[in-house]
Write a protein that holds these residues in place. Sequence first.
Motif, PDB file in Angstrom:
ATOM      1  N   UNK A 169      60.060  31.368  30.414  1.00  0.00           N
ATOM      2  CA  UNK A 169      61.477  31.286  30.785  1.00  0.00           C
ATOM      3  C   UNK A 169      61.648  30.563  32.120  1.00  0.00           C
ATOM      4  N   UNK A 170      60.793  30.885  33.108  1.00  0.00           N
ATOM      5  CA  UNK A 170      60.871  30.201  34.411  1.00  0.00           C
ATOM      6  C   UNK A 170      60.634  28.700  34.247  1.00  0.00           C
ATOM      7  N   UNK A 171      59.696  28.353  33.392  1.00  0.00           N
ATOM      8  CA  UNK A 171      59.388  26.948  33.145  1.00  0.00           C
ATOM      9  C   UNK A 171      60.567  26.253  32.469  1.00  0.00           C
ATOM     10  N   UNK A 172      61.171  26.933  31.526  1.00  0.00           N
ATOM     11  CA  UNK A 172      62.339  26.388  30.833  1.00  0.00           C
ATOM     12  C   UNK A 172      63.508  26.220  31.807  1.00  0.00           C
ATOM     13  N   UNK A 173      63.671  27.197  32.704  1.00  0.00           N
ATOM     14  CA  UNK A 173      64.736  27.116  33.705  1.00  0.00           C
ATOM     15  C   UNK A 173      64.503  25.935  34.648  1.00  0.00           C
ATOM     16  N   UNK A 181      69.744  17.682  37.528  1.00  0.00           N
ATOM     17  CA  UNK A 181      69.484  16.996  38.795  1.00  0.00           C
ATOM     18  C   UNK A 181      69.556  17.948  39.989  1.00  0.00           C
ATOM     19  N   UNK A 182      69.247  19.215  39.771  1.00  0.00           N
ATOM     20  CA  UNK A 182      69.210  20.190  40.861  1.00  0.00           C
ATOM     21  C   UNK A 182      67.736  20.441  41.208  1.00  0.00           C
ATOM     22  N   UNK A 183      67.172  19.557  42.036  1.00  0.00           N
ATOM     23  CA  UNK A 183      65.734  19.607  42.319  1.00  0.00           C
ATOM     24  C   UNK A 183      65.297  20.865  43.071  1.00  0.00           C
ATOM     25  N   UNK A 184      66.051  21.326  44.091  1.00  0.00           N
ATOM     26  CA  UNK A 184      65.612  22.552  44.790  1.00  0.00           C
ATOM     27  C   UNK A 184      65.451  23.747  43.845  1.00  0.00           C
ATOM     28  N   UNK A 190      59.903  26.580  39.112  1.00  0.00           N
ATOM     29  CA  UNK A 190      58.504  26.222  38.828  1.00  0.00           C
ATOM     30  C   UNK A 190      57.547  27.072  39.665  1.00  0.00           C
ATOM     31  N   UNK A 191      57.916  27.319  40.925  1.00  0.00           N
ATOM     32  CA  UNK A 191      57.098  28.181  41.788  1.00  0.00           C
ATOM     33  C   UNK A 191      57.032  29.598  41.217  1.00  0.00           C
ATOM     34  N   UNK A 206      50.036  26.133  27.733  1.00  0.00           N
ATOM     35  CA  UNK A 206      51.085  26.526  28.686  1.00  0.00           C
ATOM     36  C   UNK A 206      50.751  26.043  30.094  1.00  0.00           C
ATOM     37  N   UNK A 207      49.459  26.121  30.468  1.00  0.00           N
ATOM     38  CA  UNK A 207      49.034  25.630  31.775  1.00  0.00           C
ATOM     39  C   UNK A 207      49.272  24.118  31.873  1.00  0.00           C
ATOM     40  N   UNK A 208      49.009  23.415  30.775  1.00  0.00           N
ATOM     41  CA  UNK A 208      49.270  21.981  30.737  1.00  0.00           C
ATOM     42  C   UNK A 208      50.742  21.667  30.922  1.00  0.00           C
ATOM     43  N   UNK A 209      51.602  22.490  30.330  1.00  0.00           N
ATOM     44  CA  UNK A 209      53.052  22.301  30.467  1.00  0.00           C
ATOM     45  C   UNK A 209      53.489  22.503  31.913  1.00  0.00           C
ATOM     46  N   UNK A 210      52.900  23.518  32.578  1.00  0.00           N
ATOM     47  CA  UNK A 210      53.217  23.767  33.995  1.00  0.00           C
ATOM     48  C   UNK A 210      52.794  22.572  34.844  1.00  0.00           C
ATOM     49  N   UNK A 211      51.581  22.058  34.601  1.00  0.00           N
ATOM     50  CA  UNK A 211      51.093  20.894  35.367  1.00  0.00           C
ATOM     51  C   UNK A 211      51.955  19.656  35.108  1.00  0.00           C
ATOM     52  N   UNK A 212      52.386  19.486  33.865  1.00  0.00           N
ATOM     53  CA  UNK A 212      53.229  18.333  33.523  1.00  0.00           C
ATOM     54  C   UNK A 212      54.552  18.397  34.276  1.00  0.00           C
ATOM     55  N   UNK A 213      55.166  19.592  34.302  1.00  0.00           N
ATOM     56  CA  UNK A 213      56.437  19.757  35.022  1.00  0.00           C
ATOM     57  C   UNK A 213      56.235  19.565  36.525  1.00  0.00           C
ATOM     58  N   UNK A 214      55.100  20.039  37.053  1.00  0.00           N
ATOM     59  CA  UNK A 214      54.792  19.848  38.486  1.00  0.00           C
ATOM     60  C   UNK A 214      54.696  18.355  38.807  1.00  0.00           C
TER      61      UNK A 214
END
Length: 422
Positions: A169-173, A181-184, A190-191, A206-214
């Motif tokens: 859910x955090x990743x989706x958010x 376009x709300x980067x903060x 993501x944090x 899932x770890x790959x998805x987190x790294x991709x979003x980072x």
Amino acid sequence: MSSSYLPATTDSIAQALEAKAPSESISILYRVLENPSASPEAIRIKEQAITNLSDLLRQENRADDLRNLLTQLRPFFNLIPKAKTAKIVRIIIDALAKIPNTSELQISLCKEMVQWTRAEKRTFLRQRVEARLASLLMESKEFSEALTLLSGLIKEVRRLDDKLLLVDIDLLESKLHFSLRNLPKAKASLTAARTAANSIYVPPAQQGTIDLQSGILHAEEKDYKTAYSYFFEAFEAFNALEDPRAVFSLKYMLLCKIMVSQADDVAGIISSKAGLQYLGPELDAMKAVADAHSKRSLKLFETALRDFKAQLEEDPIVHRHLSSLYDTLLEQNLCRLIEPFSRVEIAHIAELIELPIDHVEKKLSQMILDKKFAGTLDQGAGCLIIFDDPKTDAIYPATLETISNIGKVVDSLYVRSAKIMA
């Protein structure tokens, strides 16, 4: 569906698999599911039949039948554990997702399933279906509805401390805020996803998805070197799983190389052992952009954008960075071309740079306003007049420095006088 049911046995499943036509296999599996037996063996066979039936309906692109299947299976869900129900629901929704042009049907099905899970008080399943619904709404650009759904869901999941779902859910958010376009807020979400992931085992996908979003967020902040390392981690994870997202991770790695003016490395990465597995239009597009950047050629750049429109312009992440790169390249070329002149026809500049006159005129006016060079456009004569760089008079900075020093002396005297008077 036939009115006569078949026995829920392995022979019935084998009969379905051996049928010559897919429609015949589907009919047999439906008849197996109609069997009223609730014995453990019958339930196990029916679960297998559901999996096979979902695959066949997906292959035949029978989206409505897949949706109706979930409704027909509701009495069966009362006979099996809730965890198995969740698994079957996920299998059918995933099968429906693989059929093209079914976004609206998926959203409708998820909303229907949310209502059913609320009525049946299946909280675990409802939360996962709501997360899937939010993802579908985001893909359909229904951002406000998706955000409203997520904000309520995230509070509920945090209270239950379901870490694995919380990561999702955090990743989706984060993706949703990035789309807005709300980067903060995207970085904050993501944090939160990383924090939750650190305390549990996270599947490699899932770890790959987190790294991709980072990587995407770091690239947005122009930190391309850090972004490259994240994209590389994501690529390794997806490549090991043979996930189709591996090619996009590799594509963004090449984008980072181009953005840091290391376009010469692109060909080497593509021709590496890992890169050769993903040869295709995505990598060809990045190679064309890298060639254009190496040669500082706007004509080649525009040709690449035209020839690979789907891979470059229709990918919002690549398009945003390439627009910035194109503007920088255009400015550098224009500055180089006008350098020898004090007065030059705009048509001549357009001819040299091989771009339309109105496009060049618009860019030159923008550069003048941005003070990239001193000059003016004489539109009546169709000319650009370039001024000599005005020399800054040294007396003004010296005067400001003198006044600043006098201010410090006065402040010092005031402090001393205050001490004497005390």
